[in-house]
Design a protein around this motif. Structure first.
Motif, PDB file in Angstrom:
ATOM      1  N   VAL A  89     -45.775 -29.677  23.863  1.00 21.80           N
ATOM      2  CA  VAL A  89     -45.923 -30.199  25.080  1.00 21.80           C
ATOM      3  C   VAL A  89     -47.239 -31.150  25.006  1.00 21.80           C
ATOM      4  O   VAL A  89     -48.038 -30.943  23.962  1.00 21.80           O
TER       5      VAL A  89
ATOM      6  N   LYS B 209     -42.786 -24.520  21.802  1.00 22.25           N
ATOM      7  CA  LYS B 209     -42.611 -25.705  22.401  1.00 22.25           C
ATOM      8  C   LYS B 209     -43.559 -26.816  22.137  1.00 22.25           C
ATOM      9  O   LYS B 209     -44.671 -26.597  22.343  1.00 22.25           O
TER      10      LYS B 209
ATOM     11  N   THR C  59     -48.339 -20.459  27.585  1.00 18.31           N
ATOM     12  CA  THR C  59     -49.466 -21.121  26.933  1.00 18.31           C
ATOM     13  C   THR C  59     -50.379 -19.777  26.515  1.00 18.31           C
ATOM     14  O   THR C  59     -50.443 -18.740  27.360  1.00 18.31           O
TER      15      THR C  59
ATOM     16  N   ASN D 162     -47.730 -22.943  22.542  1.00 16.15           N
ATOM     17  CA  ASN D 162     -47.025 -23.344  23.803  1.00 16.15           C
ATOM     18  C   ASN D 162     -45.575 -22.910  23.412  1.00 16.15           C
ATOM     19  O   ASN D 162     -44.932 -23.085  22.344  1.00 16.15           O
TER      20      ASN D 162
ATOM     21  N   THR E 281     -43.766 -23.721  31.024  1.00 13.87           N
ATOM     22  CA  THR E 281     -44.261 -23.524  29.840  1.00 13.87           C
ATOM     23  C   THR E 281     -45.319 -22.463  29.487  1.00 13.87           C
ATOM     24  O   THR E 281     -46.042 -22.298  30.783  1.00 13.87           O
TER      25      THR E 281
ATOM     26  N   ASP F 146     -41.180 -21.710  25.341  1.00 16.06           N
ATOM     27  CA  ASP F 146     -40.621 -21.677  26.499  1.00 16.06           C
ATOM     28  C   ASP F 146     -40.495 -20.168  27.022  1.00 16.06           C
ATOM     29  O   ASP F 146     -41.152 -19.300  26.246  1.00 16.06           O
TER      30      ASP F 146
END
Length: 174
Positions: free
Chosen positions: A66, A64, A152, A56, A150, A58
């Motif tokens: 999450v 990031k 992924t 994940n 986000t 940004d």
């Protein structure tokens, strides 16, 4: 044509949502093949797997942290609704409106359309191409982005995929 297919697929959304919840708690697992599993509920069957790796980030590519719901990839068979080998991806978050998920298998890319937390191939012909690529491949990666920004990338092993999808098709008329 896209709209009629989308309507058919979206009509299956509720069934898929129930399937996701059911797969998490089901005692109806009928087979296990390395990294893929087969579940059956009446005349509905599906091959399902969880990712081996999830990244994940940004928008700048920084990792990031999450919280996501269950992340699963499915190939479903439900002859009573005309579903035979339908590929879908539950991303575990609401996808950005109008976005696509990119599915990559062995260098070949496929675009999946999104609705809420699920992504699908556009046509049954695309489903068949994806299943064929998955049978030949070693891994499948799905890249998407959430409504919150986000990005992924989920990577699924394809070990056991062929045995599981053929078992699901045999059990439920695929």
């Amino acid at each position: 044509m896209f709209h009629s297919i989308k309507k058919l697929v979206l009509g299956a959304t509720f069934a898929l949502a129930a399937t996701v919840a059911f797969a998490q708690e089901s005692s109806n697992q009928v087979a296990s093949n390395t990294d893929w599993y087969v579940f059956q509920e009446g005349t509905q069957c599906w091959a399902v797997s969880k990712p081996k790796e999830t990244v994940n980030t940004d928008s700048s590519g920084r990792i990031k942290s999450v919280r996501r719901g269950e992340v699963l990839m499915f190939v479903s068979y439900a002859p009573s609704t005309g579903i035979k080998g339908q590929v879908s991806f539950a991303g575990g978050y609401p996808f950005a409106g109008g976005s696509e998920v990119t599915l990559e298998i062995g260098g070949t890319k496929f675009a999946l359309f999104t609705e809420n937390e699920t992504a699908w191939a556009v046509t049954p012909e695309d489903d068949a191409k994806i299943v064929a690529a998955m049978k030949r491949g070693a891994a499948a990666s799905l890249s998407g982005h959430s409504a919150r920004g986000t990005y992924t990338k989920d990577t699924f092993s394809l070990l056991g995929f062929t045995a599981s999808v053929e078992d699901a098709a045999k059990r439920c008329g695929g």
